[in-house]
Design a protein around this motif. Structure first.
Motif, PDB file in Angstrom:
ATOM      1  N   SER A   1       1.962  13.333  -4.143  1.00 33.44           N
ATOM      2  CA  SER A   1       1.627  12.671  -2.888  1.00 33.44           C
ATOM      3  C   SER A   1       2.434  11.396  -2.690  1.00 33.44           C
ATOM      4  O   SER A   1       2.771  10.703  -3.651  1.00 33.44           O
ATOM      5  N   SER A   2       2.718  11.074  -1.439  1.00 33.54           N
ATOM      6  CA  SER A   2       3.381   9.816  -1.093  1.00 33.54           C
ATOM      7  C   SER A   2       2.379   8.731  -0.703  1.00 33.54           C
ATOM      8  O   SER A   2       2.758   7.585  -0.477  1.00 33.54           O
ATOM      9  N   GLU A   3       1.126   9.098  -0.569  1.00 34.28           N
ATOM     10  CA  GLU A   3       0.107   8.134  -0.137  1.00 34.28           C
ATOM     11  C   GLU A   3      -0.501   7.421  -1.344  1.00 34.28           C
ATOM     12  O   GLU A   3      -0.671   8.035  -2.401  1.00 34.28           O
ATOM     13  N   PRO A   4      -0.886   6.140  -1.211  1.00 34.14           N
ATOM     14  CA  PRO A   4      -0.830   5.310  -0.002  1.00 34.14           C
ATOM     15  C   PRO A   4       0.466   4.527   0.138  1.00 34.14           C
ATOM     16  O   PRO A   4       0.662   3.828   1.116  1.00 34.14           O
ATOM     17  N   ALA A   5       1.371   4.616  -0.855  1.00 38.62           N
ATOM     18  CA  ALA A   5       2.613   3.840  -0.786  1.00 38.62           C
ATOM     19  C   ALA A   5       3.675   4.528  -1.630  1.00 38.62           C
ATOM     20  O   ALA A   5       3.364   5.335  -2.503  1.00 38.62           O
ATOM     21  N   ILE A   6       4.948   4.182  -1.384  1.00 44.29           N
ATOM     22  CA  ILE A   6       6.045   4.769  -2.149  1.00 44.29           C
ATOM     23  C   ILE A   6       6.705   3.739  -3.060  1.00 44.29           C
ATOM     24  O   ILE A   6       7.761   3.995  -3.621  1.00 44.29           O
ATOM     25  N   THR A   7       6.090   2.568  -3.179  1.00 45.06           N
ATOM     26  CA  THR A   7       6.599   1.549  -4.093  1.00 45.06           C
ATOM     27  C   THR A   7       5.741   1.528  -5.344  1.00 45.06           C
ATOM     28  O   THR A   7       4.598   1.994  -5.333  1.00 45.06           O
TER      29      THR A   7
END
Length: 250
Positions: free
Chosen positions: A66-72
């Motif tokens: 998943s990319s949620e909630p952030a990609i950092t």
């Protein structure tokens, strides 16, 4: 990197990149621990994937990763979380991305080609001759920000605000750009106020070809809450400014 125990390797250390010595660190991970867990870093614990085929697998397995909630890799600030489509999963990611993707389509780029050529000539022809100048300030930032202001159809005379907001959004507190997370929040809320005025102007007009108009009229974006609008603005500003500026500088 070979002087440290494997579990102490931290490829998120920004000083490795500042000193341009990160290559060997990544090589050791690819050779010895292509799926690696770092328990302690400036950003908190994280996993790193360093082999190409593994990265492709992660990037394309949307039902697993998943990319949620952030990609950092830093922890999301719960009090000031900015949703943006790059950090969303399907189908919302695809729906919102589709709204703004025409801005880089072939037809749009053909329209912009004469403008890009004219502005490139103007910027280069006005450089000083026979004296030292700052290429980043005079060329990379200036040319990039001119085009970014055009893509947003934002006030041309205020285009350097876009550069500032891009820098603020990606800066590490205490390293020259901003001092605290609170400062980042206040400056980005100023960005939201600025672009809310533009949104209110565009929503009263027929759909246009600029990014604000696309967001204001897009079926998947026209009802975004304010912080989601800001998140997508930040994504588009950074994507249009930081990468292009860095490429021209390099």
């Amino acid at each position: 990197p070979y002087a440290l125990p494997l579990d102490k390797i931290n490829v998120a250390n920004p000083f490795l990149f500042a000193r341009d010595i990160h290559g060997l660190w990544f090589k050791r991970l690819r050779d010895e621990a292509p799926v690696h867990y770092c328990a302690e870093s400036f950003f908190g614990p994280y996993w790193s994937i360093t082999r190409y085929k593994d990265i492709i697998k992660v990037d394309t397995s949307h039902d697993i990763f998943s990319s949620e909630p952030a990609i950092t890799i830093g922890d999301t600030q719960e009090s000031f979380h900015l949703p943006m489509f790059i950090a969303m999963d399907r189908p919302k990611h695809d729906e919102q991305r589709k709204v703004v993707s025409p801005v880089t389509g072939a037809e749009t780029l053909r329209h912009f080609e004469p403008i890009i050529r004219q502005r490139t000539i103007d910027v280069l022809d006005n450089l000083p001759i026979g004296e030292t100048f700052d290429w980043v300030e005079s060329v990379s930032i200036e040319l990039t920000t001119r085009m970014l202001a055009t893509l947003f159809d934002s006030p041309f005379a205020e285009r350097r605000k876009l550069t500032r907001w891009s820098d603020v959004a990606t800066a590490i507190p205490g390293m020259h750009i901003i001092d605290t997370e609170e400062q980042r929040q206040q400056e980005l809320l100023g960005c939201l106020e600025y672009f809310t005025d533009l949104w209110n102007e565009r929503v009263k007009k027929p759909p246009g070809n600029d990014l604000v108009s696309m967001l204001a009229h897009g079926e998947a974006t026209r009802n975004m809450p304010p912080l989601e609008y800001l998140g997508n603005l930040v994504l588009l500003i950074v994507g249009g400014n930081d990468t292009t500026r860095s490429t021209m500088t390099a």
